[in-house]
Design a protein around this motif. Structure first.
Motif, mmCIF file in Angstrom:
data_model
loop_
_atom_site.group_PDB
_atom_site.id
_atom_site.type_symbol
_atom_site.label_atom_id
_atom_site.label_comp_id
_atom_site.label_asym_id
_atom_site.label_seq_id
_atom_site.Cartn_x
_atom_site.Cartn_y
_atom_site.Cartn_z
ATOM 1 N N ASP A 188 -2.556 0.687 -5.231
ATOM 2 C CA ASP A 188 -3.372 -0.183 -4.370
ATOM 3 C C ASP A 188 -3.726 0.532 -3.065
ATOM 4 O O ASP A 188 -4.844 0.411 -2.567
ATOM 5 C CB ASP A 188 -2.643 -1.496 -4.056
ATOM 6 N N GLY A 189 -2.787 1.278 -2.513
ATOM 7 C CA GLY A 189 -3.047 2.033 -1.292
ATOM 8 C C GLY A 189 -4.103 3.098 -1.509
ATOM 9 O O GLY A 189 -4.989 3.296 -0.675
ATOM 10 N N TRP A 232 0.796 -1.218 0.000
ATOM 11 C CA TRP A 232 0.000 0.000 0.000
ATOM 12 C C TRP A 232 0.831 1.272 0.000
ATOM 13 O O TRP A 232 0.311 2.343 -0.296
ATOM 14 C CB TRP A 232 -0.968 0.006 1.180
#
Length: 117
Positions: free
Chosen positions: A72-73, A52
């Motif tokens: 993704d984070g 992340w």
């Protein structure tokens, strides 16, 4: 939705701090969140393991590490924000018209103080 993160409260706060899209040093993050440097470093390590955040050496100060959210984070932060908004919407839908008027009257002066001019 925060349970989805399976992270410490410090890690969640850290992700929201990094949500501005910039890179922040571990020291800056620790100071902003009121954490010790070792605690901030451990939180960063956990977020790196999940994919992340990223950590890289600063070009200006090789002793400093810069932290940034990954795609993704950002997606996790976005999901948490959307879940929060849904919760607030459900809450507002359950209010009576009188309760909404009272809440609006109470919150409006606060919102006006914190809203950018």
């Amino acid at each position: 939705m925060v349970a989805e993160l399976d992270s410490s409260f410090s890690q969640v706060k850290m992700m929201f701090l990094l949500e501005d899209g910039g890179e922040h040093s571990v020291k800056e993050i620790a100071t902003h969140l009121g954490l010790s440097l070792p605690a901030a470093s451990r939180a960063v390590d956990g977020l790196i393991q999940r994919g992340w955040v990223t950590r890289r050496e600063s070009a200006e100060d090789r002793r400093s590490r810069l932290i940034a959210l990954t795609d993704d984070g950002r997606a996790v932060v976005d999901r948490v924000l959307r879940a929060r908004l849904k919760t607030l919407e459900r809450f507002a839908e359950e209010l009576t018209p009188e309760e909404r008027a009272t809440l609006t009257a109470a919150l409006l002066p606060i919102v006006e103080r914190i809203a950018p001019s």
